[in-house]
Design an enzyme around this catalytic site. Structure first.
Site, PDB file in Angstrom:
ATOM      1  N   ASP A 195      -0.622  -2.585   5.023  1.00  0.00           N
ATOM      2  CA  ASP A 195      -0.753  -4.031   5.141  1.00  0.00           C
ATOM      3  C   ASP A 195       0.596  -4.701   4.866  1.00  0.00           C
ATOM      4  OD1 ASP A 195      -2.566  -6.081   5.669  1.00  0.00           O
ATOM      5  OD2 ASP A 195      -4.040  -5.212   4.307  1.00  0.00           O
ATOM      6  N   ASP A 282      -7.741 -11.075  10.250  1.00  0.00           N
ATOM      7  CA  ASP A 282      -8.973 -10.292  10.046  1.00  0.00           C
ATOM      8  C   ASP A 282     -10.154 -10.783  10.879  1.00  0.00           C
ATOM      9  OD1 ASP A 282      -7.305  -9.200   8.235  1.00  0.00           O
ATOM     10  OD2 ASP A 282      -8.587  -9.498   6.488  1.00  0.00           O
TER      11      ASP A 282
HETATM   12  C1  GLA Z   1      -5.876  -7.596   4.836  1.00  0.00           C
HETATM   13  C2  GLA Z   1      -6.203  -6.698   6.023  1.00  0.00           C
HETATM   14  C3  GLA Z   1      -7.658  -6.289   5.963  1.00  0.00           C
HETATM   15  C4  GLA Z   1      -7.951  -5.601   4.639  1.00  0.00           C
HETATM   16  C5  GLA Z   1      -7.546  -6.495   3.468  1.00  0.00           C
HETATM   17  C6  GLA Z   1      -7.610  -5.777   2.138  1.00  0.00           C
HETATM   18  O1  GLA Z   1      -6.532  -8.807   4.926  1.00  0.00           O
HETATM   19  O2  GLA Z   1      -5.911  -7.350   7.229  1.00  0.00           O
HETATM   20  O3  GLA Z   1      -7.974  -5.454   7.060  1.00  0.00           O
HETATM   21  O4  GLA Z   1      -7.261  -4.387   4.576  1.00  0.00           O
HETATM   22  O5  GLA Z   1      -6.208  -6.952   3.632  1.00  0.00           O
HETATM   23  O6  GLA Z   1      -7.258  -6.613   1.067  1.00  0.00           O
END
Ligand code: GLA
Length: 636
Positions: A195, A282
């Site tokens: 990430d 997301d």
């Molecule tokens: C980000 C990523 C998600 C997930 C969260 C975890 O938002 O895009 O897919 O991994 O972090 O905190």
């Protein structure tokens, strides 16, 4: 890159002598042919990865039993046999970075088998051994900064890292070699998602830094301003991870998943470093958010290849708008992800899955589209905000077509032979992949799509180009190594309310870079391909000052009709089109301007493995005119 730093190309003949420092990193002239396919080929993502991830199902409330329960069901319910192999732990597994040696410590209250001895010595090896013994693979999660997304953006997060500031710095920053050696060498993982929150959310004026929660890290990423993003620095950090992964996995058995949500112009370079790369923020269990994520990958077919797939985020089949009462929506979500060659990572607590949901996730005919060995992402054959048609070329010569109703009302759609680039005077046979019903049509077929429905057919017919294929039919073999773009956000992606903000603030802005990139069968900003008034329904639209790498699988001739696209704003700029074979110039057009008749070019490519299509213009970076490689094809 700063758009203030403009470099002028003084003419096609001398263009190769010019350095273009901002266009590509580590390469003096990005238009200079190399004879080499430059997109990533390392790791195990020759096909889109399939598996399960804890995040959509449990967020950070993850534990060993939940992970193992899903793993067991994946085996018992036949999903492993259907191709699901990676069992990936997302955010929430770590408790601290041990001081002073910096070794990461697993949250053993959640992962009891990780308890390995005194001095907070923990190990995931027992868990990865178990997963491997079940015939599965194991995945882990980290962040490229010092802190993770959960730490920075989710105050109500379960299982936050604990301890001093240094102990809570669980991300890779400053620890790449140490952590990658631990995850892959010692703990035996096979997959890592990295990430990018830690290099985004800890500027000096943020709450976290002012309150002394975390150390400042001047942001390298600005999600809303590409000019304020330090793209080369972000790329360099992810490059360090790619190097460490190669070093720690001499057998090459790993997958590197970049999670930068389409920021930092990752569309241009993520494909050179990792096996999968996120294209948007997301997903949530909402229909319109699914549309946003889908759109962020749907017009990027040329930017996805074996070992470098577009990732519109994990599946939400099973929850919210895709739950057991919304199987039409669940089927659409699943089929669209399959067509895009997206990773198929189940994001559901499989203990709750009913037979119909398991059957959907295990649908072999749909999975076969995603796992087709040719690796061509579906391309848009018809686009509107309401109904869309996507076509995917398959290895055995069949095509798959998805007709997708984005709206809440029924719509009538007409599928034509032209959408499929098949002859309209010969029968086209069809198999409906939901019902297995077979049929056939000639010319066109009308269909009614129920609200949110995706009809998905496997079709076979006589190709319009009998003895070869158009390059836009085989996007997995075309790599825009240099696409002439400056980083601009794509305004065509569906703007759903951001689930974690609702309607607070002004709403979603264009933020996912890629606008102006190379397009199948369209000009780079979405207009029809058109040169001097003549329309082409087939070809590659790109900006000038671009170099496309094309893999040739044994064809003997390349041909195209080239010119400056009518969508060019500046008619004065000239463009020269060049075709290279394994690094050697094969043919070159005269300089062409907008409105001038297109030129037919053809080259003998017998025995040539890599063709490079170069369009050089005398324009400034950022002002390159759209050009057309109309009817670009390999045949014979
Ligand atoms: C980000 C990523 C998600 C997930 C969260 C975890 O938002 O895009 O897919 O991994 O972090 O905190």
């Amino acid at each position: 890159m700063s758009r203030a730093k403009r470099v002028f190309w003084t003419g096609w003949a001398t263009a190769t002598l010019l350095a273009a420092p901002s266009l590509a990193w580590g390469q003096a002239d990005p238009l200079q042919p190399t004879g080499r396919w430059s997109a990533n080929q390392d790791g195990q993502a020759a096909l889109p990865p399939m598996g399960w991830n804890s995040w959509n199902a449990f967020y950070s409330d993850v534990d060993e039993e939940k992970v193992l329960a899903s793993a067991r069901l994946i085996v018992e319910k036949g999903l492993a046999q259907a191709g699901y192999r990676y069992i990936n732990i997302d955010d929430g597994w770590w408790v601290r970075r041990r001081q002073p040696d910096g070794r990461l410590v697993i949250r053993t209250d959640r992962f009891p088998s990780a308890k390995a001895g005194a001095n907070q010595q923990t190990s995931f090896r027992p868990l990865t051994d178990r997963l491997h013994a079940m015939g599965l693979k194991a995945g882990i999660y980290s962040d490229i900064g010092r802190n993770s997304c959960g730490q920075i953006y989710t105050p109500s997060f379960a299982n936050q890292p604990e301890g001093t500031i240094a102990e809570r710095e669980v991300g890779l920053y400053g620890h790449v070699d140490q952590d990658i050696a631990l995850y892959f060498g010692e703990w035996g993982f096979d997959y890592i998602k990295v990430d990018g929150c830690g290099i985004r959310g800890l500027g000096p004026d943020t709450d976290h830094v002012r309150k002394g929660n975390y150390r400042v890290l001047p942001p390298l990423i600005d999600m809303n301003a590409l000019d304020r993003t330090d793209i080369p620095a972000v790329r360099a950090l992810y490059g360090q991870v790619a190097t460490a992964l190669r070093r720690n996995n001499p057998d090459g058995d790993y997958i590197f998943s970049l999670c930068l949500w389409g920021s930092a112009d990752v569309r241009r370079w993520g494909k050179d470093l990792g096996g999968v790369s996120r294209t948007s923020d997301d997903i949530s269990a909402s229909w319109t958010r699914m549309l946003t994520n889908f759109d962020s990958s749907a017009t990027r077919a040329f930017y996805a290849h074996p070992h470098g797939w577009n990732d519109p985020d994990m599946l939400f089949v099973g929850a919210g708008d895709f739950d057991a009462n919304h199987m039409t929506e669940a089927r659409s979500h699943f089929a669209l992800w399959a067509m895009l060659n997206a990773p198929l990572l189940i994001g559901y607590d499989l203990r709750k899955a009913n037979a119909e949901q398991l059957a959907l996730l295990g649908n072999r005919a749909i999975i076969a589209l995603n796992q087709d060995p040719a690796g061509h992402q579906a391309i848009p054959a018809y686009l509107s905000d309401d109904v869309q048609i996507f076509v995917k070329t398959l290895a055995d010569g069949d095509k798959a077509v998805a007709l997708f109703n984005r709206t809440q009302a029924p719509v009538e759609a007409v599928l034509t032979a032209a959408h499929l680039k098949m002859r309209d005077d010969r029968p086209i046979s069809t198999t409906d992949l939901w019902s297995n019903e077979r049929g056939s049509f000639t010319g066109e077929r009308k269909m009614t799509l129920a609200p949110h429905q995706t009809i998905i057919l496997r079709v076979r017919g006589e190709r319009r180009l009998a003895n070869g294929s158009y390059l836009s039919e085989t996007p997995g073999d075309v790599n825009p190594a240099e696409d002439g773009t400056v980083p601009l956000a794509d305004p065509t992606i569906h703007h759903a309310p951001v689930p974690w903000q609702s309607t607070r603030g002004p709403g979603d802005h264009p933020q996912y870079s890629g606008w102006g990139g190379a397009q199948p069968d369209r000009a780079p900003f979405g207009q029809p391909l058109r040169v001097a008034g003549k329309m082409y329904d087939t070809g590659i639209g790109a900006l000038a000052n671009s170099r496309l790498e094309v893999r040739n699988h044994g064809r003997s001739r390349f041909a195209a009709t080239v010119g400056v696209d009518d969508s060019a704003l500046n008619g004065a700029r000239s463009v020269v089109f060049e075709v290279y074979g394994d690094g050697r110039l094969l043919t070159r057009s005269a300089p062409l301007r907008r409105g001038e008749a297109p030129a037919a070019i053809e080259a003998d490519v017998r025995g040539i493995k890599l063709i490079e299509l170069v369009a050089r213009s005398d324009s400034a970076i950022g002002e390159a005119p759209p050009i057309a490689w109309s009817d670009a094809r390999l045949f014979g």
